[in-house]
Design a protein around this motif. Structure first.
Motif, PDB file in Angstrom:
ATOM      1  N   ASP A  37       0.848  -1.180   0.000  1.00  0.00           N
ATOM      2  CA  ASP A  37       0.000   0.000   0.000  1.00  0.00           C
ATOM      3  C   ASP A  37       0.887   1.235   0.000  1.00  0.00           C
ATOM      4  OD1 ASP A  37       0.165   1.096   3.021  1.00  0.00           O
ATOM      5  OD2 ASP A  37       0.198  -1.092   3.026  1.00  0.00           O
ATOM      6  N   VAL A  38       0.279   2.407  -0.122  1.00  0.00           N
ATOM      7  CA  VAL A  38       1.052   3.629  -0.285  1.00  0.00           C
ATOM      8  C   VAL A  38       1.952   3.891   0.920  1.00  0.00           C
ATOM      9  CG1 VAL A  38       0.918   6.111  -0.654  1.00  0.00           C
ATOM     10  CG2 VAL A  38      -0.719   4.609  -1.779  1.00  0.00           C
ATOM     11  N   VAL A  39       1.425   3.758   2.130  1.00  0.00           N
ATOM     12  CA  VAL A  39       2.229   4.037   3.317  1.00  0.00           C
ATOM     13  C   VAL A  39       3.398   3.054   3.426  1.00  0.00           C
ATOM     14  CG1 VAL A  39       2.220   4.111   5.845  1.00  0.00           C
ATOM     15  CG2 VAL A  39       0.322   5.120   4.551  1.00  0.00           C
ATOM     16  N   SER A  40       3.141   1.772   3.213  1.00  0.00           N
ATOM     17  CA  SER A  40       4.214   0.772   3.270  1.00  0.00           C
ATOM     18  C   SER A  40       5.284   1.067   2.236  1.00  0.00           C
ATOM     19  CB  SER A  40       3.635  -0.626   3.048  1.00  0.00           C
ATOM     20  OG  SER A  40       2.699  -0.957   4.039  1.00  0.00           O
TER      21      SER A  40
ATOM     22  N   LEU B  60       4.039  11.768   0.375  1.00  0.00           N
ATOM     23  CA  LEU B  60       3.285  11.544   1.609  1.00  0.00           C
ATOM     24  C   LEU B  60       4.158  11.837   2.821  1.00  0.00           C
ATOM     25  CD1 LEU B  60       0.979   8.541   2.413  1.00  0.00           C
ATOM     26  CD2 LEU B  60       2.670   9.296   4.049  1.00  0.00           C
ATOM     27  N   LEU B  61       5.398  11.345   2.818  1.00  0.00           N
ATOM     28  CA  LEU B  61       6.298  11.591   3.940  1.00  0.00           C
ATOM     29  C   LEU B  61       6.815  13.019   3.930  1.00  0.00           C
ATOM     30  CD1 LEU B  61       8.357   8.268   4.060  1.00  0.00           C
ATOM     31  CD2 LEU B  61       6.285   8.885   5.309  1.00  0.00           C
TER      32      LEU B  61
ATOM     33  N   VAL C 277       2.942   7.240  11.783  1.00  0.00           N
ATOM     34  CA  VAL C 277       2.490   7.847  10.527  1.00  0.00           C
ATOM     35  C   VAL C 277       0.981   7.685  10.378  1.00  0.00           C
ATOM     36  CG1 VAL C 277       2.651   7.728   8.010  1.00  0.00           C
ATOM     37  CG2 VAL C 277       4.726   7.570   9.390  1.00  0.00           C
ATOM     38  N   ARG C 278       0.462   6.513  10.732  1.00  0.00           N
ATOM     39  CA  ARG C 278      -0.992   6.298  10.685  1.00  0.00           C
ATOM     40  C   ARG C 278      -1.735   7.303  11.554  1.00  0.00           C
ATOM     41  NH1 ARG C 278      -2.493  -0.034  11.594  1.00  0.00           N
ATOM     42  NH2 ARG C 278      -1.682  -0.910   9.647  1.00  0.00           N
ATOM     43  N   ALA C 279      -1.209   7.537  12.747  1.00  0.00           N
ATOM     44  CA  ALA C 279      -1.868   8.469  13.661  1.00  0.00           C
ATOM     45  C   ALA C 279      -1.886   9.871  13.075  1.00  0.00           C
ATOM     46  CB  ALA C 279      -1.158   8.458  15.016  1.00  0.00           C
ATOM     47  N   TRP C 280      -0.792  10.272  12.423  1.00  0.00           N
ATOM     48  CA  TRP C 280      -0.778  11.591  11.775  1.00  0.00           C
ATOM     49  C   TRP C 280      -1.799  11.643  10.642  1.00  0.00           C
ATOM     50  CZ3 TRP C 280       0.669  12.589   6.612  1.00  0.00           C
ATOM     51  CH2 TRP C 280       0.608  13.937   6.257  1.00  0.00           C
ATOM     52  N   LEU C 281      -1.862  10.588   9.840  1.00  0.00           N
ATOM     53  CA  LEU C 281      -2.820  10.560   8.735  1.00  0.00           C
ATOM     54  C   LEU C 281      -4.246  10.733   9.251  1.00  0.00           C
ATOM     55  CD1 LEU C 281      -1.363   7.633   6.595  1.00  0.00           C
ATOM     56  CD2 LEU C 281      -1.575  10.008   5.857  1.00  0.00           C
ATOM     57  N   ALA C 282      -4.564  10.056  10.343  1.00  0.00           N
ATOM     58  CA  ALA C 282      -5.917  10.148  10.896  1.00  0.00           C
ATOM     59  C   ALA C 282      -6.201  11.547  11.414  1.00  0.00           C
ATOM     60  CB  ALA C 282      -6.096   9.125  12.011  1.00  0.00           C
ATOM     61  N   GLY C 283      -5.212  12.180  12.027  1.00  0.00           N
ATOM     62  CA  GLY C 283      -5.427  13.504  12.596  1.00  0.00           C
ATOM     63  C   GLY C 283      -5.403  14.618  11.579  1.00  0.00           C
ATOM     64  N   ALA C 284      -4.738  14.396  10.427  1.00  0.00           N
ATOM     65  CA  ALA C 284      -4.592  15.447   9.423  1.00  0.00           C
ATOM     66  C   ALA C 284      -5.527  15.254   8.238  1.00  0.00           C
ATOM     67  CB  ALA C 284      -3.143  15.496   8.929  1.00  0.00           C
ATOM     68  N   ALA C 285      -6.533  14.384   8.393  1.00  0.00           N
ATOM     69  CA  ALA C 285      -7.410  14.037   7.271  1.00  0.00           C
ATOM     70  C   ALA C 285      -8.109  15.248   6.674  1.00  0.00           C
ATOM     71  CB  ALA C 285      -8.440  13.010   7.718  1.00  0.00           C
ATOM     72  N   ALA C 286      -8.384  16.252   7.499  1.00  0.00           N
ATOM     73  CA  ALA C 286      -9.130  17.407   7.013  1.00  0.00           C
ATOM     74  C   ALA C 286      -8.245  18.499   6.435  1.00  0.00           C
ATOM     75  CB  ALA C 286      -9.972  17.990   8.150  1.00  0.00           C
ATOM     76  N   THR C 287      -6.928  18.407   6.648  1.00  0.00           N
ATOM     77  CA  THR C 287      -6.047  19.503   6.235  1.00  0.00           C
ATOM     78  C   THR C 287      -4.938  19.080   5.279  1.00  0.00           C
ATOM     79  OG1 THR C 287      -4.683  19.150   8.222  1.00  0.00           O
ATOM     80  CG2 THR C 287      -6.459  20.775   8.372  1.00  0.00           C
TER      81      THR C 287
ATOM     82  N   HIS D 214       0.013   0.747  -6.713  1.00  0.00           N
ATOM     83  CA  HIS D 214       1.054   0.247  -5.811  1.00  0.00           C
ATOM     84  C   HIS D 214       1.007  -1.274  -5.683  1.00  0.00           C
ATOM     85  CE1 HIS D 214       3.027   3.810  -3.955  1.00  0.00           C
ATOM     86  NE2 HIS D 214       1.995   4.411  -4.545  1.00  0.00           N
ATOM     87  N   THR D 215      -0.166  -1.859  -5.856  1.00  0.00           N
ATOM     88  CA  THR D 215      -0.259  -3.312  -5.794  1.00  0.00           C
ATOM     89  C   THR D 215       0.428  -3.967  -6.972  1.00  0.00           C
ATOM     90  OG1 THR D 215      -2.352  -3.219  -4.576  1.00  0.00           O
ATOM     91  CG2 THR D 215      -1.871  -5.263  -5.750  1.00  0.00           C
TER      92      THR D 215
END
Length: 309
Positions: free
Chosen positions: A2-5, A124-125, A178-188, A208-209
Protein backbone atom coordinates in the motif's frame (compact mmCIF):
# COMPACT_ATOMS: atom_id res chain seq x y z
CA UNK A 1 1.88 -3.17 -0.92
CA UNK A 2 0.00 0.00 0.00
CA UNK A 3 1.05 3.63 -0.28
CA UNK A 4 2.23 4.04 3.32
CA UNK A 5 4.21 0.77 3.27
CA UNK A 6 5.81 1.66 -0.05
CA UNK A 7 6.60 5.22 1.03
CA UNK A 8 8.41 4.01 4.15
CA UNK A 9 10.16 1.09 2.41
CA UNK A 10 11.52 3.39 -0.30
CA UNK A 11 13.48 5.51 2.18
CA UNK A 12 14.25 3.24 5.13
CA UNK A 13 17.87 2.14 5.52
CA UNK A 14 19.42 -0.43 7.81
CA UNK A 15 18.21 -0.96 11.36
CA UNK A 16 16.80 1.76 13.61
CA UNK A 17 18.36 2.51 16.98
CA UNK A 18 16.75 3.21 20.34
CA UNK A 19 17.38 4.02 23.99
CA UNK A 20 15.35 3.78 27.14
CA UNK A 21 16.53 6.17 29.84
CA UNK A 22 15.52 7.86 33.07
CA UNK A 23 16.58 11.37 34.04
CA UNK A 24 16.12 13.21 37.32
CA UNK A 25 16.65 16.70 38.65
CA UNK A 26 17.57 19.53 36.32
CA UNK A 27 18.59 18.18 32.92
CA UNK A 28 18.92 19.26 29.30
CA UNK A 29 20.19 17.35 26.27
CA UNK A 30 20.57 18.26 22.60
CA UNK A 31 19.98 16.08 19.54
CA UNK A 32 21.66 17.47 16.43
CA UNK A 33 19.90 17.51 13.04
CA UNK A 34 19.87 14.00 11.61
CA UNK A 35 19.56 12.56 8.11
CA UNK A 36 16.62 10.43 9.11
CA UNK A 37 13.64 10.52 11.46
CA UNK A 38 13.47 10.42 15.24
CA UNK A 39 10.90 9.80 17.93
CA UNK A 40 10.42 10.20 21.67
CA UNK A 41 7.84 8.61 23.96
CA UNK A 42 7.39 9.73 27.56
CA UNK A 43 6.81 6.65 29.71
CA UNK A 44 6.77 8.51 33.01
CA UNK A 45 7.04 12.11 34.12
CA UNK A 46 7.30 14.89 31.58
CA UNK A 47 9.65 17.14 29.66
CA UNK A 48 9.85 19.86 27.01
CA UNK A 49 10.97 19.65 23.40
CA UNK A 50 12.58 22.84 22.05
CA UNK A 51 13.01 22.69 18.25
CA UNK A 52 15.87 24.37 16.44
CA UNK A 53 15.02 27.63 14.76
CA UNK A 54 13.05 29.14 17.60
CA UNK A 55 9.82 27.17 17.23
CA UNK A 56 7.36 26.99 20.11
CA UNK A 57 8.37 24.59 22.91
CA UNK A 58 6.30 21.41 23.04
CA UNK A 59 5.18 20.07 26.40
CA UNK A 60 5.33 16.27 26.60
CA UNK A 61 3.41 14.46 29.32
CA UNK A 62 3.10 10.81 30.37
CA UNK A 63 2.23 8.64 27.38
CA UNK A 64 2.85 11.38 24.81
CA UNK A 65 4.67 10.47 21.62
CA UNK A 66 6.44 12.79 19.22
CA UNK A 67 7.78 12.01 15.74
CA UNK A 68 10.40 14.18 14.03
CA UNK A 69 10.12 12.85 10.46
CA UNK A 70 12.69 15.20 8.94
CA UNK A 71 15.40 14.83 11.57
CA UNK A 72 14.88 18.30 13.04
CA UNK A 73 17.52 19.25 15.59
CA UNK A 74 16.09 19.87 19.04
CA UNK A 75 16.64 20.01 22.78
CA UNK A 76 14.90 17.92 25.44
CA UNK A 77 14.82 19.52 28.87
CA UNK A 78 13.04 19.56 32.19
CA UNK A 79 11.82 23.13 31.57
CA UNK A 80 10.86 25.34 28.59
CA UNK A 81 13.35 28.10 29.42
CA UNK A 82 14.89 30.10 26.59
CA UNK A 83 18.44 30.37 25.16
CA UNK A 84 20.07 29.66 28.51
CA UNK A 85 18.49 26.20 28.50
CA UNK A 86 19.78 25.44 25.01
CA UNK A 87 23.24 26.76 25.93
CA UNK A 88 23.64 24.24 28.73
CA UNK A 89 22.41 21.25 26.72
CA UNK A 90 24.66 18.21 26.73
CA UNK A 91 24.92 16.18 23.46
CA UNK A 92 22.49 13.28 23.63
CA UNK A 93 25.10 10.63 22.80
CA UNK A 94 27.08 11.59 25.90
CA UNK A 95 24.04 12.18 28.05
CA UNK A 96 22.45 8.82 27.26
CA UNK A 97 25.58 7.07 28.47
CA UNK A 98 25.44 8.86 31.83
CA UNK A 99 21.92 7.84 32.84
CA UNK A 100 20.16 4.54 33.32
CA UNK A 101 16.72 3.02 33.63
CA UNK A 102 16.97 2.41 37.37
CA UNK A 103 15.83 4.63 40.19
CA UNK A 104 12.51 6.15 41.26
CA UNK A 105 11.06 9.48 40.14
CA UNK A 106 12.14 11.72 37.32
CA UNK A 107 11.28 11.28 33.66
CA UNK A 108 11.55 8.05 31.72
CA UNK A 109 11.82 8.17 27.92
CA UNK A 110 11.95 5.95 24.89
CA UNK A 111 14.07 7.60 22.21
CA UNK A 112 14.94 6.31 18.76
CA UNK A 113 16.10 7.12 15.26
CA UNK A 114 15.47 5.74 11.78
CA UNK A 115 18.03 6.01 8.99
CA UNK A 116 16.40 7.30 5.80
CA UNK A 117 17.51 7.77 2.21
CA UNK A 118 16.16 11.21 1.37
CA UNK A 119 17.11 11.17 -2.31
CA UNK A 120 13.57 10.10 -3.32
CA UNK A 121 11.17 10.84 -0.50
CA UNK A 122 7.56 10.01 -1.26
CA UNK A 123 5.37 13.15 -1.14
CA UNK A 124 3.29 11.54 1.61
CA UNK A 125 6.30 11.59 3.94
CA UNK A 126 7.49 14.96 2.64
CA UNK A 127 4.14 16.44 3.72
CA UNK A 128 4.65 15.47 7.35
CA UNK A 129 5.34 18.52 9.55
CA UNK A 130 8.67 18.91 11.31
CA UNK A 131 7.14 17.80 14.62
CA UNK A 132 4.21 15.41 14.94
CA UNK A 133 2.99 15.57 18.55
CA UNK A 134 0.58 12.79 19.53
CA UNK A 135 -0.76 13.51 23.05
CA UNK A 136 -1.82 10.57 25.13
CA UNK A 137 -5.60 10.35 25.36
CA UNK A 138 -7.49 7.57 27.13
CA UNK A 139 -8.85 5.08 24.63
CA UNK A 140 -7.14 6.61 21.59
CA UNK A 141 -4.66 4.86 19.30
CA UNK A 142 -4.67 1.48 21.13
CA UNK A 143 -2.33 -0.10 18.56
CA UNK A 144 0.24 2.68 19.09
CA UNK A 145 0.02 2.27 22.87
CA UNK A 146 0.50 -1.50 22.53
CA UNK A 147 3.60 -1.07 20.36
CA UNK A 148 5.04 1.42 22.86
CA UNK A 149 4.40 -0.94 25.77
CA UNK A 150 6.02 -3.89 23.99
CA UNK A 151 9.04 -1.85 22.92
CA UNK A 152 9.50 -0.43 26.39
CA UNK A 153 9.51 -3.90 27.92
CA UNK A 154 12.05 -5.23 25.43
CA UNK A 155 14.39 -2.29 26.04
CA UNK A 156 13.99 -2.51 29.81
CA UNK A 157 14.84 -6.20 29.98
CA UNK A 158 16.15 -7.95 26.90
CA UNK A 159 14.97 -11.53 26.48
CA UNK A 160 15.69 -14.30 24.00
CA UNK A 161 15.17 -12.96 20.49
CA UNK A 162 15.34 -9.28 21.48
CA UNK A 163 17.83 -8.53 18.70
CA UNK A 164 15.05 -9.35 16.23
CA UNK A 165 12.12 -8.09 18.29
CA UNK A 166 13.38 -4.55 18.93
CA UNK A 167 14.03 -3.52 15.28
CA UNK A 168 10.70 -5.05 14.26
CA UNK A 169 8.87 -3.17 17.00
CA UNK A 170 10.63 0.06 16.00
CA UNK A 171 9.47 -0.40 12.40
CA UNK A 172 5.95 -1.09 13.66
CA UNK A 173 6.07 2.02 15.81
CA UNK A 174 7.00 4.17 12.79
CA UNK A 175 4.02 2.83 10.84
CA UNK A 176 1.65 3.54 13.74
CA UNK A 177 3.05 7.05 14.21
CA UNK A 178 2.49 7.85 10.53
CA UNK A 179 -0.99 6.30 10.68
CA UNK A 180 -1.87 8.47 13.66
CA UNK A 181 -0.78 11.59 11.77
CA UNK A 182 -2.82 10.56 8.73
CA UNK A 183 -5.92 10.15 10.90
CA UNK A 184 -5.43 13.50 12.60
CA UNK A 185 -4.59 15.45 9.42
CA UNK A 186 -7.41 14.04 7.27
CA UNK A 187 -9.13 17.41 7.01
CA UNK A 188 -6.05 19.50 6.24
CA UNK A 189 -3.36 17.42 4.51
CA UNK A 190 -3.31 16.64 0.79
CA UNK A 191 -2.17 13.04 1.18
CA UNK A 192 -4.42 12.18 4.12
CA UNK A 193 -7.29 13.51 2.00
CA UNK A 194 -6.14 11.48 -1.01
CA UNK A 195 -6.02 8.26 0.99
CA UNK A 196 -9.42 9.06 2.46
CA UNK A 197 -11.04 9.62 -0.93
CA UNK A 198 -12.46 6.31 -2.22
CA UNK A 199 -11.69 7.06 -5.88
CA UNK A 200 -8.12 8.30 -5.46
CA UNK A 201 -7.36 5.69 -2.81
CA UNK A 202 -8.59 2.87 -5.08
CA UNK A 203 -6.41 4.12 -7.93
CA UNK A 204 -3.35 4.46 -5.70
CA UNK A 205 -3.92 1.01 -4.25
CA UNK A 206 -4.08 -0.49 -7.74
CA UNK A 207 -0.90 1.25 -8.90
CA UNK A 208 1.05 0.25 -5.81
CA UNK A 209 -0.26 -3.31 -5.79
CA UNK A 210 0.90 -3.97 -9.36
CA UNK A 211 3.07 -1.15 -10.74
CA UNK A 212 4.24 -3.34 -13.64
CA UNK A 213 0.73 -3.82 -15.04
CA UNK A 214 0.00 -2.16 -18.42
CA UNK A 215 -2.00 0.63 -16.86
CA UNK A 216 -3.89 3.19 -18.92
CA UNK A 217 -6.15 5.99 -17.76
CA UNK A 218 -9.18 4.03 -18.94
CA UNK A 219 -8.15 0.83 -17.16
CA UNK A 220 -7.34 2.68 -13.95
CA UNK A 221 -10.65 4.56 -14.06
CA UNK A 222 -12.48 1.25 -14.42
CA UNK A 223 -10.55 -0.09 -11.43
CA UNK A 224 -11.66 2.94 -9.39
CA UNK A 225 -15.24 2.65 -10.64
CA UNK A 226 -15.49 6.13 -12.21
CA UNK A 227 -15.14 7.77 -15.59
CA UNK A 228 -11.75 8.73 -16.94
CA UNK A 229 -12.37 12.52 -16.57
CA UNK A 230 -13.55 12.06 -12.98
CA UNK A 231 -10.46 10.05 -12.07
CA UNK A 232 -8.13 12.52 -13.76
CA UNK A 233 -9.73 15.48 -11.99
CA UNK A 234 -9.84 14.00 -8.49
CA UNK A 235 -6.49 12.20 -8.64
CA UNK A 236 -4.59 15.21 -10.00
CA UNK A 237 -6.16 17.62 -7.52
CA UNK A 238 -5.27 15.47 -4.52
CA UNK A 239 -1.99 13.82 -5.53
CA UNK A 240 -0.52 16.77 -7.39
CA UNK A 241 0.10 15.03 -10.71
CA UNK A 242 -1.98 13.03 -13.22
CA UNK A 243 -2.33 9.27 -12.70
CA UNK A 244 0.08 8.18 -15.44
CA UNK A 245 2.69 10.76 -14.40
CA UNK A 246 2.48 9.47 -10.83
CA UNK A 247 2.80 5.89 -12.07
CA UNK A 248 5.98 6.71 -14.00
CA UNK A 249 7.44 8.50 -11.00
CA UNK A 250 6.58 5.63 -8.66
CA UNK A 251 7.91 2.95 -11.02
CA UNK A 252 11.29 4.68 -11.19
CA UNK A 253 11.35 5.41 -7.46
CA UNK A 254 10.61 1.74 -6.76
CA UNK A 255 13.33 0.77 -9.25
CA UNK A 256 15.80 2.99 -7.39
CA UNK A 257 14.94 1.15 -4.17
CA UNK A 258 15.54 -2.21 -5.86
CA UNK A 259 18.86 -1.00 -7.25
CA UNK A 260 19.92 0.13 -3.79
CA UNK A 261 18.72 -2.87 -1.80
CA UNK A 262 19.07 -5.88 -4.12
CA UNK A 263 21.55 -7.47 -6.50
CA UNK A 264 18.82 -8.20 -9.07
CA UNK A 265 19.94 -7.73 -12.69
CA UNK A 266 18.65 -4.73 -14.63
CA UNK A 267 16.43 -6.90 -16.82
CA UNK A 268 14.65 -8.28 -13.76
CA UNK A 269 14.18 -4.84 -12.22
CA UNK A 270 12.93 -3.45 -15.53
CA UNK A 271 10.30 -6.19 -15.69
CA UNK A 272 9.22 -5.67 -12.07
CA UNK A 273 8.54 -1.97 -12.65
CA UNK A 274 6.77 -2.29 -15.98
CA UNK A 275 9.42 -1.80 -18.67
CA UNK A 276 9.87 -4.16 -21.60
CA UNK A 277 13.63 -4.42 -21.23
CA UNK A 278 16.81 -2.86 -19.83
CA UNK A 279 17.19 -0.32 -22.66
CA UNK A 280 13.76 1.28 -22.21
CA UNK A 281 14.17 1.17 -18.45
CA UNK A 282 17.65 2.75 -18.55
CA UNK A 283 16.45 5.54 -20.83
CA UNK A 284 13.53 6.39 -18.50
CA UNK A 285 15.70 6.11 -15.39
CA UNK A 286 18.37 8.40 -16.85
CA UNK A 287 15.74 10.97 -17.78
CA UNK A 288 14.36 10.96 -14.23
CA UNK A 289 17.57 10.67 -12.18
CA UNK A 290 20.19 12.12 -14.51
CA UNK A 291 22.31 8.98 -14.29
CA UNK A 292 22.25 5.37 -15.46
CA UNK A 293 20.83 2.59 -13.29
CA UNK A 294 24.25 0.94 -13.01
CA UNK A 295 25.98 4.12 -11.90
CA UNK A 296 23.16 4.89 -9.46
CA UNK A 297 23.53 1.42 -7.91
CA UNK A 298 27.30 1.84 -7.53
CA UNK A 299 26.99 5.31 -6.01
CA UNK A 300 24.30 4.34 -3.51
CA UNK A 301 26.22 1.29 -2.33
CA UNK A 302 29.51 3.18 -1.99
CA UNK A 303 27.97 6.08 -0.11
CA UNK A 304 28.99 6.08 3.59
CA UNK A 305 26.08 5.16 5.83
CA UNK A 306 24.89 7.76 8.37
CA UNK A 307 26.33 7.11 11.81
CA UNK A 308 23.97 5.24 14.11
CA UNK A 309 23.13 6.97 17.39
Amino acid sequence: MDVVSDAISAVRLGSPSSNRLRVTGSWCTRLAPYDGAGFHVVLEGGCWLLPDGGGDPVSLGPGDAVLLPHGTGHVLADSPAGPETVARAVPFDLYAGQVGTDGPGGTELLCGKYRLDRSRVHPLLAELPGIVHLPNRIGSRPELRSAIDLLGRELAQAGPGSCLAVPSLLDLLLVYLVRAWLAGAAATGAWPAALGDPVTAAALRALHTDPAAPWTNDRLAAEAGVSRPTLARRFTAQVGRPPMAYLTWWRLTYAATLLRDTADPLASIAHRVGYAGPYAFSHAFNREFGTTPGRYRTERRNRPAPAAH
